[in-house]
Design an enzyme around this catalytic site. Structure first.
Site: not given
Ligand code: PAF
Length: 253
Positions: A38, A185
């Site tokens: 991110h 993840s």
């Protein structure tokens, strides 16, 4: 200084303010539980836009399994620290605000979404496409940033923009991997140290397999439960389960 908007009204007031008028706006939509993947999306958005907005919303309609939704990590404090250097605003609305209709109105795609992830997680992409459209309407970004790890989601969001003539550019960003190759993840943190070490074989096997059948056989031989392996648009796309945790990945060869 990052402004946190927990209501739609706060966000809309900020979006209308003089400091945001006429500025290019980059948007990174997320479910929270932020990691370096991110951060890479945010860094790219920061480089390419005058204003950057991150949304953190654990979208209930894209979880087909209530236990999966309940287990999804909520890590707001560390999310804020990770986002602070990049984001001008963080939108963290409530489910009630995002679904005033209780999900009576929903968006469906009929060709790609029933396959791969959609075949195993019924309704998942209806939830994703509906929330992405709502967020685009709310944020009105010039560019929106999505990771290539979620290959099917990326194709469907591109298709959504094309189908509904949305004035937003979709920017695809390369998958960020740990040094051993495992794609980052939020689910990785649910693996035991042994499961995490074993999971590194997942991208390696995909990378070296000559076709989907060989990849599936290699993954099973390595001890993984294989949900699917398919060749899609020149990439090998796969989902496996390690210690009951679902991991997805795709590699271009
Ligand atoms: O990829 C995700 O994090 C989510 O599916 C998204 C795009 C934020 C929609 O909830």
């Amino acid at each position: 200084m990052t402004t946190i908007c927990s209501t739609l009204e706060e966000w809309r007031a900020l979006r209308r303010s003089a400091a945001w008028q006429g500025k290019t706006l980059g948007f990174v939509p997320t479910l929270g539980a932020l990691h370096a993947g991110h951060a890479a999306l945010l860094a790219r958005a920061r480089k390419e836009n005058e204003r950057v907005v991150l949304s953190i919303f654990v979208n209930p309609t894209q979880f087909d399994d209530p236990a999966d939704l309940a287990r999804y990590p909520r890590t707001l404090d560390s999310d804020l620290s990770l986002a602070e250097p990049y984001a001008d605003a963080i939108l963290a609305p409530s489910a009630k605000a995002m679904y005033p209709d209780d999900f009576r109105y929903r968006l469906a795609e009929s060709a790609l979404s029933p396959r791969l992830e959609g075949a195993l997680r019924p309704g998942h992409f209806e939830g994703v496409l509906t929330i992405v459209l709502k967020l685009f309407n709310l944020v009105q970004p010039h560019r929106a940033y999505f990771g290539e790890k979620d290959w099917q989601q990326l194709q469907l969001v591109r298709g959504l923009v094309e189908a509904l003539l949305l004035p937003v550019e979709i920017v695809a960003c390369p998958t960020v991997r740990d040094p051993d190759g495992l794609a980052l993840s939020s689910r990785n943190r649910r693996l035991s140290p042994a499961g995490r070490a074993a999971a590194a074989r997942f991208p390696q096997i995909l990378q070296s397999a000559r076709d989907p059948a060989a990849a599936a056989a290699g993954l099973r031989a390595a001890g993984f439960d294989v949900d699917y392996v398919e060749e899609c648009a020149g990439a090998l796309t796969a989902a496996i389960r390690v210690e009951g945790v679902r991991l997805i990945d795709n590699v271009r060869r």
